[in-house]
Every structure is written in C-alpha cells, then in structure tokens.
Write an enzyme that holds these catalytic residues in place. Structure first.
Site, PDB file in Angstrom:
ATOM      1  N   HIS A 168      99.074 160.387 123.112  1.00 39.05           N
ATOM      2  CA  HIS A 168      99.787 159.057 123.695  1.00 39.05           C
ATOM      3  C   HIS A 168      99.276 158.393 124.817  1.00 39.05           C
ATOM      4  O   HIS A 168      99.320 158.963 125.972  1.00 39.05           O
ATOM      5  CB  HIS A 168     101.328 159.733 123.945  1.00 39.05           C
ATOM      6  CG  HIS A 168     101.827 160.126 122.842  1.00 39.05           C
ATOM      7  ND1 HIS A 168     102.887 161.001 123.001  1.00 39.05           N
ATOM      8  CD2 HIS A 168     101.752 160.233 121.612  1.00 39.05           C
ATOM      9  CE1 HIS A 168     103.425 161.509 121.784  1.00 39.05           C
ATOM     10  NE2 HIS A 168     102.765 160.960 120.643  1.00 39.05           N
TER      11      HIS A 168
ATOM     12  N   HIS B  81     102.542 154.534 119.339  1.00 35.40           N
ATOM     13  CA  HIS B  81     102.015 154.331 120.627  1.00 35.40           C
ATOM     14  C   HIS B  81     100.864 153.882 120.812  1.00 35.40           C
ATOM     15  O   HIS B  81     100.165 153.841 119.790  1.00 35.40           O
ATOM     16  CB  HIS B  81     102.549 155.688 121.295  1.00 35.40           C
ATOM     17  CG  HIS B  81     101.986 156.798 120.218  1.00 35.40           C
ATOM     18  ND1 HIS B  81     100.407 157.217 120.168  1.00 35.40           N
ATOM     19  CD2 HIS B  81     102.614 157.601 119.204  1.00 35.40           C
ATOM     20  CE1 HIS B  81     100.434 158.094 119.114  1.00 35.40           C
ATOM     21  NE2 HIS B  81     101.484 158.350 118.302  1.00 35.40           N
TER      22      HIS B  81
ATOM     23  N   TYR C 149     113.914 160.807 107.900  1.00 33.78           N
ATOM     24  CA  TYR C 149     114.223 162.182 107.879  1.00 33.78           C
ATOM     25  C   TYR C 149     116.009 162.371 107.474  1.00 33.78           C
ATOM     26  O   TYR C 149     116.761 162.191 108.190  1.00 33.78           O
ATOM     27  CB  TYR C 149     114.070 162.659 109.234  1.00 33.78           C
ATOM     28  CG  TYR C 149     112.673 162.145 109.619  1.00 33.78           C
ATOM     29  CD1 TYR C 149     111.486 162.971 109.714  1.00 33.78           C
ATOM     30  CD2 TYR C 149     112.745 161.077 110.511  1.00 33.78           C
ATOM     31  CE1 TYR C 149     110.221 162.538 109.882  1.00 33.78           C
ATOM     32  CE2 TYR C 149     111.443 160.641 111.154  1.00 33.78           C
ATOM     33  CZ  TYR C 149     110.247 161.054 110.704  1.00 33.78           C
ATOM     34  OH  TYR C 149     109.192 160.596 111.036  1.00 33.78           O
TER      35      TYR C 149
ATOM     36  N   GLU D 295     101.609 157.596 108.814  1.00 31.76           N
ATOM     37  CA  GLU D 295     100.925 157.082 110.166  1.00 31.76           C
ATOM     38  C   GLU D 295      99.615 156.907 109.877  1.00 31.76           C
ATOM     39  O   GLU D 295      98.866 157.687 109.380  1.00 31.76           O
ATOM     40  CB  GLU D 295     101.291 158.201 111.135  1.00 31.76           C
ATOM     41  CG  GLU D 295     100.678 157.942 112.634  1.00 31.76           C
ATOM     42  CD  GLU D 295     100.989 159.144 113.620  1.00 31.76           C
ATOM     43  OE1 GLU D 295     101.333 160.109 113.081  1.00 31.76           O
ATOM     44  OE2 GLU D 295     100.772 158.589 114.823  1.00 31.76           O
TER      45      GLU D 295
ATOM     46  N   GLU E 159     103.858 154.440 112.685  1.00 33.85           N
ATOM     47  CA  GLU E 159     104.276 155.709 111.877  1.00 33.85           C
ATOM     48  C   GLU E 159     105.793 155.580 111.572  1.00 33.85           C
ATOM     49  O   GLU E 159     106.606 156.432 112.385  1.00 33.85           O
ATOM     50  CB  GLU E 159     103.963 156.713 112.938  1.00 33.85           C
ATOM     51  CG  GLU E 159     104.251 156.570 114.323  1.00 33.85           C
ATOM     52  CD  GLU E 159     103.799 157.738 115.194  1.00 33.85           C
ATOM     53  OE1 GLU E 159     104.240 159.104 115.017  1.00 33.85           O
ATOM     54  OE2 GLU E 159     103.099 157.594 116.182  1.00 33.85           O
TER      55      GLU E 159
ATOM     56  N   HIS F 167     112.931 157.798 115.906  1.00 28.20           N
ATOM     57  CA  HIS F 167     111.897 157.494 116.949  1.00 28.20           C
ATOM     58  C   HIS F 167     111.352 156.203 116.566  1.00 28.20           C
ATOM     59  O   HIS F 167     111.794 155.441 115.869  1.00 28.20           O
ATOM     60  CB  HIS F 167     110.740 158.717 116.553  1.00 28.20           C
ATOM     61  CG  HIS F 167     110.189 158.875 115.362  1.00 28.20           C
ATOM     62  ND1 HIS F 167     109.212 157.935 114.734  1.00 28.20           N
ATOM     63  CD2 HIS F 167     110.366 159.454 113.830  1.00 28.20           C
ATOM     64  CE1 HIS F 167     108.882 158.011 113.680  1.00 28.20           C
ATOM     65  NE2 HIS F 167     109.433 159.011 113.041  1.00 28.20           N
TER      66      HIS F 167
ATOM     67  N   ASP G  87      92.572 187.422 131.931  1.00 23.97           N
ATOM     68  CA  ASP G  87      91.413 186.643 132.464  1.00 23.97           C
ATOM     69  C   ASP G  87      90.732 185.669 131.312  1.00 23.97           C
ATOM     70  O   ASP G  87      89.725 185.296 131.380  1.00 23.97           O
ATOM     71  CB  ASP G  87      89.983 187.571 132.933  1.00 23.97           C
ATOM     72  CG  ASP G  87      90.040 188.723 131.931  1.00 23.97           C
ATOM     73  OD1 ASP G  87      90.462 188.684 130.744  1.00 23.97           O
ATOM     74  OD2 ASP G  87      89.022 189.332 132.168  1.00 23.97           O
TER      75      ASP G  87
ATOM     76  N   ARG H 228     106.922 160.732 106.696  1.00 22.93           N
ATOM     77  CA  ARG H 228     106.306 159.815 107.794  1.00 22.93           C
ATOM     78  C   ARG H 228     105.110 159.324 107.304  1.00 22.93           C
ATOM     79  O   ARG H 228     104.519 160.188 106.608  1.00 22.93           O
ATOM     80  CB  ARG H 228     106.357 160.413 109.093  1.00 22.93           C
ATOM     81  CG  ARG H 228     105.575 159.894 110.116  1.00 22.93           C
ATOM     82  CD  ARG H 228     105.972 160.283 111.679  1.00 22.93           C
ATOM     83  NE  ARG H 228     105.219 161.531 112.044  1.00 22.93           N
ATOM     84  CZ  ARG H 228     105.939 162.659 111.940  1.00 22.93           C
ATOM     85  NH1 ARG H 228     107.272 162.500 111.931  1.00 22.93           N
ATOM     86  NH2 ARG H 228     105.150 163.728 112.295  1.00 22.93           N
TER      87      ARG H 228
ATOM     88  N   HIS I 224     109.067 167.548 115.822  1.00 22.57           N
ATOM     89  CA  HIS I 224     108.014 168.424 116.423  1.00 22.57           C
ATOM     90  C   HIS I 224     107.797 169.818 115.948  1.00 22.57           C
ATOM     91  O   HIS I 224     107.368 170.458 116.482  1.00 22.57           O
ATOM     92  CB  HIS I 224     108.193 168.299 117.932  1.00 22.57           C
ATOM     93  CG  HIS I 224     108.099 167.101 118.452  1.00 22.57           C
ATOM     94  ND1 HIS I 224     108.566 166.744 119.856  1.00 22.57           N
ATOM     95  CD2 HIS I 224     107.615 165.967 117.861  1.00 22.57           C
ATOM     96  CE1 HIS I 224     108.501 165.695 120.030  1.00 22.57           C
ATOM     97  NE2 HIS I 224     107.811 164.893 119.058  1.00 22.57           N
TER      98      HIS I 224
ATOM     99  N   ASP J 110     101.178 166.044 110.006  1.00 24.61           N
ATOM    100  CA  ASP J 110     100.851 165.026 111.024  1.00 24.61           C
ATOM    101  C   ASP J 110      99.572 165.819 111.847  1.00 24.61           C
ATOM    102  O   ASP J 110      99.873 166.766 112.368  1.00 24.61           O
ATOM    103  CB  ASP J 110     101.942 164.935 111.908  1.00 24.61           C
ATOM    104  CG  ASP J 110     101.784 163.865 113.009  1.00 24.61           C
ATOM    105  OD1 ASP J 110     100.446 163.704 113.344  1.00 24.61           O
ATOM    106  OD2 ASP J 110     102.785 163.319 113.837  1.00 24.61           O
TER     107      ASP J 110
ATOM    108  N   ASP K  62      95.292 160.242 115.043  1.00 25.35           N
ATOM    109  CA  ASP K  62      96.695 160.673 114.728  1.00 25.35           C
ATOM    110  C   ASP K  62      97.021 160.287 113.563  1.00 25.35           C
ATOM    111  O   ASP K  62      97.422 158.777 113.270  1.00 25.35           O
ATOM    112  CB  ASP K  62      97.430 160.075 115.997  1.00 25.35           C
ATOM    113  CG  ASP K  62      98.932 160.467 116.020  1.00 25.35           C
ATOM    114  OD1 ASP K  62      99.409 161.338 115.138  1.00 25.35           O
ATOM    115  OD2 ASP K  62      99.593 159.869 116.662  1.00 25.35           O
TER     116      ASP K  62
HETATM  117  N1  GLY Z   1     101.441 163.365 116.579  1.00 20.70           N
HETATM  118  C1  GLY Z   1     101.801 162.771 117.548  1.00 20.70           C
HETATM  119  C2  GLY Z   1     102.696 161.717 117.398  1.00 20.70           C
HETATM  120  O1  GLY Z   1     102.644 161.163 116.204  1.00 20.70           O
HETATM  121  O2  GLY Z   1     103.144 160.905 118.319  1.00 20.70           O
HETATM  122 MN    MN Z   2     101.620 159.216 116.592  1.00 20.85          MN
HETATM  123 MN    MN Z   3     101.190 161.839 114.568  1.00 16.09          MN
END
Ligand code: GLY
Ligand code: MN
Ligand code: MN
Length: 437
Positions: free
Chosen positions: A358, A351, A386, A405, A382, A347, A37, A403, A240, A257, A268
């Site tokens: 996103h 975004h 890797y 960003e 970003e 990638h 619950d 990365r 991820h 991140d 982000d």
């Molecule tokens: N943290 C999600 C992205 O960078 O898209």
């Molecule tokens: Mn992002």
């Molecule tokens: Mn991110």
C-alpha cells in the site's frame, strides 16, 4: 559505484531541492526480535532505502541543504569478528565509495556528529512519530543544541515531516523502478499460473502457499510482499484470511492474493479459480461480473481520469450485476445511495503500489478533490464480491468469494497491465487447469 546507484543520488538531489534549506534525518529500520535471540528477516525502511539504496540496519542518512550541500551516511563499522557470524557489512569507507554520498561515518559517532550538524539549521525534516525510539534520540539532540543558545547557537523551531516530500516523489515511478516492478509482476504472475497448475481437490491451502514461495524464491524475489492469502471456499469471504490451513474441496473456488518483493518492489495479484478446474454455473456468473467490473475499472486508467474513476466504474458494474442476480433490490441509484451493495463489496478498488504494497502518495488533492492519474503512477485494480450466508441471499450463492487483482502502470495514453501473464478469463483459467486431471 554500481550503475543504478546514480538513481539514488538523483533522488537525494531532488529531495534536497524540494527542502530549500535545512537538515533532513532519515533513519534505517531497526532489527526486530521474533523470539528470544532470533530476528525477523530484516526489511529496510522504504524511505531510507528509497534515498540511500543501502540495505544494512543501524544506519542513518543526513541531508544538509544550505550554503554548502552535503549528504552523509552513518553506518556500522567493519567488524571482522561480527562478519564471521552475521555476514558482510560495508563500513563507512566502502559505503561512501559505493553509495555516492559525500561522507560516511561510523554510527557509533552519531550523537557527537548530530550536535554539530543540527546547530544553526533553521528547518528540520524528520518523520516524527514513525519510530518512538528515534523520536527520543532526535528530540534529545535538539534539546542539547537549544541549550547552547547563550553561545549563539540556534536550533530549528519546526519539524517538517520529510515523508510529505518523499511520498510525492515515490508516487511517480522512474524507468528503473518500472523495470523492477514489471519483473516483480512477472514472477508473481507465473506463481499464480503455477498454483492453477498444481491445485487438486484434497490439497491443503498451505500446500498451495508453498508453491508460491517456491515460485518467488527460485526466481530471485527476496520475500512475499505481504502475507499470502490462500482461501478455499467460504474462507474467501474473510478479506484478510491468512490461516491458510483449510482443505481445498472439490466444487469450491480458491482465492489467492499473493505477490512478491523484488529488490524492494511489490507485486500484488489476486486470482480466484475452481479447485477442480471447472467453474460451476453460479460461480461463473459471479466471476464474470467481477471480471466485467475490473475491465470497466481498467478502462478508466488514463491521465484523463482521477484516482476514484476506476472505483466508480467497478462499483457501477457490480451494483447493476447485484440487482440482475437479485442480490440487491431497487434501482442502481437507490442501491448506490443506501450502500446496500456493501454486503457483497465492502472494500475499495485499489491502492498505490511500489516499495510498499500500500504505497506512499496522497489520493486527494489539498482542495479535497481526487487527484488526477498521471503517467508513471502504479496502482492495483481489485474489485471483488463476497457472499456470506444470510437470510436475504439465495442459498446457491452462499460462501462464494471472488476477487480479481492486477497491477497497472498509468501511461501517457492508458494503462499497462504489468500482471497480464496471470491467466484471468474463465476460458484461460479452465484451459490452464485442464492439464491437472
Ligand atoms: N494484498 C493486499 C491488498 O490487496 O491490498
Ligand atoms: Mn491490493
Ligand atoms: Mn492483494
């Protein structure tokens, strides 16, 4: 009515003028059980919130455009007994006064009201498929309205996805939204600085995650905007990764991140820095390459360019760097053509960002070409690199994952980097971290 509620009134008016005529139904998000619950912390539906400003569950917004325009909020009744357990709820009367709708009714009366409100409406605007439980309910109402055909009542034949209209509005941030996003960005940027100051070899990744949560909540952010990634060493090569339970080792980098959500608006940010405060030569080579790619991408953020220009610019720099470092071979054109760079950069470069990390909004126009960047849009930048262990990669590069960003607001003449307070160059990072030892 609180001053900023006018913003929500204006959004509803704008959507209603785009609708032309018909009725829009925008439900609130359901509460979700975590186990037995206990519920997950409640997060409103971004569309419902964008149009209503109302944060309670068990609610629904109806917009009617026709001979008479009307905005109606259905919400939970006041309930002294339940409020003792779960806290304050507005109830229809106070909700009407606070949220600037024309009418507010009890959610208990939703079915009977909807049969009246849907009768003789030519067009229904609803996000079919977003929530199967609401789909069943809405189609049930439609069928009941249709069943009245012999009494001269007609029902809408078509359903238009209301999100299509709202997405385009959400893409252009108002001054109110930009202000919130700047504040969200500053909180997250300070959290990254704090992580740089706190990290030490031997710490666990989750200890650093705890520093973020501390920095978010103490400044008033209501939640992380997404599950934080705190990835030491080779974990950074899992895009991820979010187990966040590894040891941060001397000599490794840590990729973080993490961003927060302030009154619904996400930041982000990714930063990658050495656990011991000092980049090794090879770490620095890769870091400077990713930073150069990000700088090239940011240079393309202005209304003269389209959505994909920053990605193209970052890719151009990365591919040349991969060739110079002997990670890729052949000409730049050949590496771009074959896609060999995807071994190290798989990638895209960003975004849209807003109520959702996103965020809503098309990236291409109907013609199939990338849409132009315009003032008021917010996007992330970003690029990364890797390098997993592989036979075709010199061993000294193995397990480096980087990365960088940032969050950019498109302005009339360029970009405002809202996350600029998070240290980013090698010298800035090493100088912030000097005090750790
Ligand atoms: N943290 C999600 C992205 O960078 O898209
Ligand atoms: Mn992002
Ligand atoms: Mn991110």
């Amino acid at each position: 009515m609180t001053a900023h509620i006018n913003e929500f009134v204006q959004r509803r008016q704008k959507l209603m003028s785009k609708m032309g005529s018909g009725v829009a139904i925008i439900p609130a998000a359901p509460e979700v059980i975590r186990n037995r619950d206990s519920h997950y912390p409640y997060r409103f539906d971004s569309y419902f919130y964008y149009l209503s400003g109302f944060k309670e569950p068990e609610a629904l917004l109806v917009l009617i455009v026709g001979e008479e325009n009307k905005t109606i909020l259905f919400c939970r009744d006041k309930d002294v007994e339940r409020e003792i357990w779960d806290g304050f709820r507005y109830g229809p009367e106070a909700a009407k006064a606070e949220y600037g709708v024309d009418a507010a009714y009890s959610i208990q009366q939703l079915d009977e009201w909807m049969l009246k409100l849907l009768a003789n409406q030519k067009q229904l605007f609803y996000s079919l498929g977003a929530d199967p439980a609401w789909d069943v309910r809405v189609t049930g109402w439609m069928n009941q309205v249709r069943a009245q055909v012999r009494s001269g009542v007609f029902a809408s034949r078509g359903v238009q996805d209301v999100r299509q209209l709202v997405d385009e509005m959400r893409l252009y941030k108002s001054a109110y939204e930009v202000d919130l996003m700047r504040r969200s960005a500053i909180i997250a940027a300070d959290a990254h600085r704090r992580a740089m100051q706190k990290v030490k070899p031997g710490m666990m990744e989750y200890e650093l995650e705890a520093e973020f949560l501390h920095a978010f909540y103490r400044r008033g952010a209501q939640a992380p905007a997404y599950t934080s990634i705190v990835a030491g060493g080779s974990n950074a090569c899992t895009l991820h990764y979010n187990a966040n339970n590894g040891v941060l080792k001397n000599g490794d980098l840590v990729l973080i991140d993490a961003g927060c959500e302030l009154d619904g608006y996400a930041s982000d940010i990714t930063r990658t820095f050495p656990v011991n405060g000092q980049f090794s030569a090879v770490q620095k080579d890769i870091y400077e390459l990713v930073l150069a790619a990000q700088t090239a991408a940011i240079d393309k953020i202005n209304p003269d360019h389209h959505w994909n220009s920053p990605h193209d610019a970052a890719l151009d720099v990365l591919v040349q760097g991969f060739i110079d470092l002997k990670l890729c071979h052949g000409s730049k054109e050949a590496v771009l053509e074959s896609g060999a760079y995807r071994q190290f950069y798989m990638h895209r470069t960003g975004h849209w960002l807003g109520l959702d990390v996103h965020d809503a909004g098309e990236y291409k126009q109907q013609s199939g070409t990338w849409r132009k960047l315009e003032a008021g849009m917010v996007l992330t930048v970003e690029p990364g690199c890797y390098i997993r262990p592989a036979e075709n990669v010199p061993e000294h590069f193995w397990n480096i994952g980087i990365r960088i960003e940032d969050d950019a607001l498109v302005t009339e003449s360029g970009a405002e980097i809202m996350t600029v307070a998070a240290p980013k160059t090698v010298s800035e990072i090493e100088s912030v971290m000097k005090k750790n030892v």
